[in-house]
Scaffold this motif. Structure first.
Motif, mmCIF file in Angstrom:
data_model
loop_
_atom_site.group_PDB
_atom_site.id
_atom_site.type_symbol
_atom_site.label_atom_id
_atom_site.label_comp_id
_atom_site.label_asym_id
_atom_site.label_seq_id
_atom_site.Cartn_x
_atom_site.Cartn_y
_atom_site.Cartn_z
ATOM 1 N N TYR A 182 -4.565 19.476 68.242
ATOM 2 C CA TYR A 182 -3.729 20.211 67.269
ATOM 3 C C TYR A 182 -4.378 21.532 66.898
ATOM 4 C CZ TYR A 182 -1.219 21.083 62.875
ATOM 5 O OH TYR A 182 -0.490 21.642 61.869
ATOM 6 N N SER A 183 -5.684 21.482 66.619
ATOM 7 C CA SER A 183 -6.357 22.717 66.176
ATOM 8 C C SER A 183 -7.823 22.701 66.553
ATOM 9 C CB SER A 183 -6.245 22.856 64.651
ATOM 10 O OG SER A 183 -6.959 21.803 64.019
ATOM 11 N N VAL A 184 -8.381 23.906 66.631
ATOM 12 C CA VAL A 184 -9.809 24.062 66.864
ATOM 13 C C VAL A 184 -10.372 24.926 65.744
ATOM 14 C CG1 VAL A 184 -11.589 24.927 68.445
ATOM 15 C CG2 VAL A 184 -9.462 23.938 69.367
ATOM 16 N N SER A 185 -11.544 24.524 65.227
ATOM 17 C CA SER A 185 -12.209 25.308 64.174
ATOM 18 C C SER A 185 -13.641 25.574 64.598
ATOM 19 C CB SER A 185 -12.248 24.522 62.845
ATOM 20 O OG SER A 185 -10.987 23.958 62.552
ATOM 21 N N ASP A 186 -14.104 26.780 64.395
ATOM 22 C CA ASP A 186 -15.514 27.063 64.680
ATOM 23 C C ASP A 186 -15.948 28.285 63.891
ATOM 24 O OD1 ASP A 186 -17.551 26.016 67.037
ATOM 25 O OD2 ASP A 186 -17.986 28.054 66.356
ATOM 26 N N ILE A 187 -17.206 28.335 63.509
ATOM 27 C CA ILE A 187 -17.680 29.504 62.754
ATOM 28 C C ILE A 187 -17.686 30.750 63.650
ATOM 29 C CG2 ILE A 187 -19.006 28.319 60.947
ATOM 30 C CD1 ILE A 187 -21.490 28.635 62.729
ATOM 31 N N TYR A 188 -17.709 30.527 64.987
ATOM 32 C CA TYR A 188 -17.546 31.666 65.894
ATOM 33 C C TYR A 188 -16.079 31.732 66.285
ATOM 34 C CZ TYR A 188 -22.588 31.321 66.111
ATOM 35 O OH TYR A 188 -23.904 31.261 65.756
ATOM 36 N N ALA A 189 -15.380 32.702 65.735
ATOM 37 C CA ALA A 189 -13.923 32.798 65.915
ATOM 38 C C ALA A 189 -13.551 32.849 67.388
ATOM 39 C CB ALA A 189 -13.387 34.043 65.193
ATOM 40 N N GLU A 190 -14.336 33.551 68.165
ATOM 41 C CA GLU A 190 -13.982 33.723 69.573
ATOM 42 C C GLU A 190 -14.064 32.401 70.330
ATOM 43 O OE1 GLU A 190 -15.832 37.190 71.399
ATOM 44 O OE2 GLU A 190 -15.528 36.177 73.340
ATOM 45 N N ALA A 191 -15.132 31.629 70.046
ATOM 46 C CA ALA A 191 -15.267 30.327 70.697
ATOM 47 C C ALA A 191 -14.067 29.456 70.371
ATOM 48 C CB ALA A 191 -16.561 29.645 70.243
ATOM 49 N N ALA A 192 -13.660 29.472 69.095
ATOM 50 C CA ALA A 192 -12.517 28.659 68.670
ATOM 51 C C ALA A 192 -11.240 29.088 69.388
ATOM 52 C CB ALA A 192 -12.338 28.747 67.158
#
Lengths: 333, 333, 333, 333
Positions: free
Chosen positions: A29-39
């Motif tokens: 459904y979703s991806v979250s990461d402190i590195y926006a690009e990785a997410a």
């Protein structure tokens, strides 16, 4: 179709994303990461959205939160997701601080949400086959268990220094494996260790080569040998000796090609390089087992207590190593 | 105590001398060789006397004549010993000329003395174990047999040129092994061969690489693969496929040491180097079987007909190779 | 993103559907099958449409036609797709009739569309590793190749009776493997065979147990052993002997668990059951190789000539079996 | 020719008698045993005389005294022979009482006669190959050593009760093997043990299942696992992990036959049954090494100190097991 919010977009998170996508009953459904690009890269690959961790956990559409972020955030995100009533899959460890783990586990259990800890090795087809054979009584009562667990080469220094030390970071998998295969809780821990491989580890007062011996109330003995560097790939073998015989789990070679020459003898292939290769199928089977438990309203196969108990054994090993004594443990209290 | 006259003092004769000495029921009575020094050296080692071959065969003290001289003298000495009423153990082959073999076998059978031909491989504990398993029905009816027989490196050119050619000299062991394991006589022979290894062999019109296929009346198929040079030691393996499964005889490694390294994978040891190493125990067991048959007045395990029939298969293989056709054989007429 | 029309919805088609879906550069556009329900079930799983074969081949959206229908329709659908300018992946064989194959291959080559024949075993990581080792000269010049290819148990009688016979149906894979590993075309074929396994096969005048020997112009020898029933699972091994040593491809066990007991010795696991298990990864790698060739405008790794040549070898084997002679072949004319 | 007086005529003495007889440089001069019949039977077989132990040791013809009597007489006969100026080969252990061993070793060393203790396993070709590989630096610096040593089944109760306990009786071989392979003396010992196999052992307060961990000054770790009963034959394996890889010594199977069936998988043979089978060649090599040292006036390969040090490690293991602490040792003082 269960909707999964994936927290983290690193190496392990990418493995999970693939298995979520491949599973007929789950969707990313979703991806979250402190590195926006990785997410966003990971989200795009599977047509998922990018959300902040807070948004994802709060999203009423989300059924499952998968915590695959850095270790120091595992407990926090897990608790947040538990309070939001989500089912949780959390990569090991819950935390490196044993008191924090205890309080976290207590709260999660009180909230009653499904919580699975990621001890993926139990789901390796080879280790799982051993477990079925042991529980099926194929060698009678188990007496001696031997786990060989050696990394191909030391992880980067900056990782080693924040890893919590070898017993909490590396042996923890083997403590869980020992509990899984023994089928009976250890009551004592003894650890002999050296720093032979990594100068960084040695300078930090940690160890990189160890033999840890566990004993159960009925006298079963398990011995784990660990090294941060095998010199030949990932060594993941188990031996189980019982009343009526012995069971081995051997390494898996990269291919079955064997070369025989005058100069070099009969050369078989090395074991699969590292955990992403060796435990590829284990990660997939682990996800299937989690989803099956959720669907059937059954207990998850590796729960919060499993996470806590492996860490309690690590703490005992550290104490044994320091005091040069056998240390008693009571995992069931 | 049986007194044995040993004809020959070369490499194979020395092996026999040792087993005669070690056996509690046989003693080395005399050694004969055209090289006086070779005979006396060997005789001295075991406190035996040196006699000419004629003297030894005529000596009334002698119970057994063991023929381990050069191939061209096998038939002559065997006949001479048979006429003298001795029990005979003769190294293979009886002769390279099929007509000479036939007449020699006929006379020896008429004289009724015990005559054993040295097909030592049948007595290798591994091959013998296969035979017991096949005869015991462990894989049901045998359907396909596969014999891999490859020398470590070509024998010296002067030997190869007088050897009678690959089929008569080398494959003959495998023809006997095929008969032994099949438990049913072949009725046809087909041979495909090349000269890939030795320029000497090629120049002489002989071959050094071959695949020979035998078929029995009931349809069982045996395939032999031979090479004068394996490139990695002595390759002596068998596979037997039957209704209910498969049996392998693997090579025997020099030791069980295995080395695993990043660079070279998992290196096991090469097979035992050549026939003196691999069939050391076979030579000893062969001698025991011969002595046991003599003592118990039982037929010897590998008789004159076995020597003849293996050679008949070699002749058929040569014809098949030349005519590019399957050649029928009738070994029982 | 290449749009793939899948003709067929049976067992093999389902395997292809999964790999089409998993591949980042291909999508399953449509499924066609004479059984409407099979087509719709498979189409639904991957959100594809159901089309008739004619519609699919004619559809301008379709880039690739994958022919995984029954054997008798392979040539027809391939030609139809070739005339429509599609890239084609066709399961083996093109046809069982050699003249039909020749004319079909000629027309496809004239039309110039990419055409790949499904010899999946070349893409098995183990067999592919062998090929790299041979081409890399790891054992010098190849001299003897040995392919063991045995099915776990005979396929259903109604399949066996329309299969075209063992050489065309089963050995064809091994003929292709022999050509792949030899790196040089065979110039002669010799076949010895029996009907030992299946009464149906025997009654139909076909065989189920065979040894086929190929020889190349330079004298390299390849020997294939086949059985319709191994009695222990799927036996898929190769041995390659060369100037400097030997290379084996062993079977892949189901797991690496080994049990040692007083009663049964050291029991390792059987080989993976059958082609869907053993060649699971090969099917995936095969699809990747096809897509990579299309994307890069390179020749496909297994083309129409490969399909034709394997069948020419099967025809020669049949003739050899009937005439009891070595049969010459010229695959390059 | 060295004349050997053999003290003892039991199982091990018979093995020694054979190797004395087979060796070209030694002859069996006399046999002594408290059971007159056992002595005369063995003496007769090799044409030796029967003497009392006192007569044999005093006989000026005797060059070597081989002590293969019951354990409690080892020290006494060894000292008596040393005082008579004989070269001595003594079966392990010198004595079960550590103080007696110390004084015995001191006197023998003072007398300066050659004294070899029978740690036969060092001479097993497989273990010896490992040692050469380690000393040759094939895996760089050794870091972790693992010795698996498990008997097929418990020895008779009356033996177990006078054996001195598992650590002194059984592990002593492994302590010597650890010292041999480590190439560096252990400085600490830790033992975890249980009585799981034998009620007799348990009732006597002894153990039959153990894991013993040794550590050297440089940090190398050796771990020994022992059991009085493996359930599948004699398990004698070693693993050595070093900087650049790993070395294994595997068990030796009875034959190389492997059976593959639908029902039981791939069955290889069990390890050789017990020490008389597995270490047959080791006993022969041990004798050759002793004789070679005597002839060349070189130190014997396993001397009185080796006997003492293995026992010191056993004493430390017992103390560790009792105190549940790591016990320091100083073998070089």
């Amino acid at each position: 179709m269960l909707k999964v919010a994936l927290l983290g977009a690193g190496r392990i998170a990418q493995v999970h994303a693939r298995h979520i996508h491949d599973h007929p009953d789950t969707t990313l459904y979703s991806v979250s990461d402190i590195y926006a690009e990785a997410a966003s890269t990971l989200a795009e690959k599977y047509a998922a959205r990018v959300l902040s961790a807070d948004e994802a956990i709060a999203d009423p559409q989300v059924d499952v939160v998968l915590v695959a972020t850095s270790t120091d955030t595992h407990a926090g995100f897990s608790l947040q997701a538990a309070r939001a009533g989500k089912a949780i899959f959390c990569e090991k460890p819950i935390d490196l601080n044993i008191e924090r783990v205890k309080s976290c586990v207590a709260e999660i259990k009180a909230l009653g949400v499904p919580f699975m800890i990621g001890f993926n090795r139990r789901f390796d087809p080879n280790h799982a086959h051993l477990n079925r054979a042991l529980r099926g009584g194929e060698i009678g009562e188990l007496e001696h268990l031997q786990i060989c667990s050696r990394d191909p080469s030391p992880l980067p220094d900056d990782y080693l220094l924040v890893s919590g030390g070898m017993f909490r970071d590396m042996t923890i998998h083997d403590f869980d494996m020992a509990r899984f295969q023994l089928g009976e809780e250890p009551v004592s821990v003894s650890a002999i260790a050296s720093a032979l491989v990594s100068p960084t580890v040695k300078a930090a007062g940690d160890v990189d080569t160890a033999v840890i011996t566990l004993q159960t109330a009925s006298g079963k003995i398990a011995v784990i040998n660990n090294s941060r560097r095998s010199g030949y790939g990932y060594d993941q073998r188990i031996e189980a000796h019982g009343q009526k015989g012995c069971l081995y789990v051997h390494n898996v070679p990269t291919t079955t090609l064997v070369k025989v020459t005058e100069e070099f003898g009969a050369q078989a292939q090395k074991p699969l390089h590292f955990f992403l290769e060796r435990y590829q199928e284990a990660f997939s089977e682990q996800w299937k087992a989690f989803v099956a438990a959720l669907k059937d309203n059954r207990p998850v196969p590796t729960n919060a207590d499993d996470g806590l108990r492996a860490l309690l054994l690590a703490e005992a090993a550290i104490e044994s190593f320091k005091t040069q004594k056998v240390v008693s443990v009571n995992l069931e209290e």
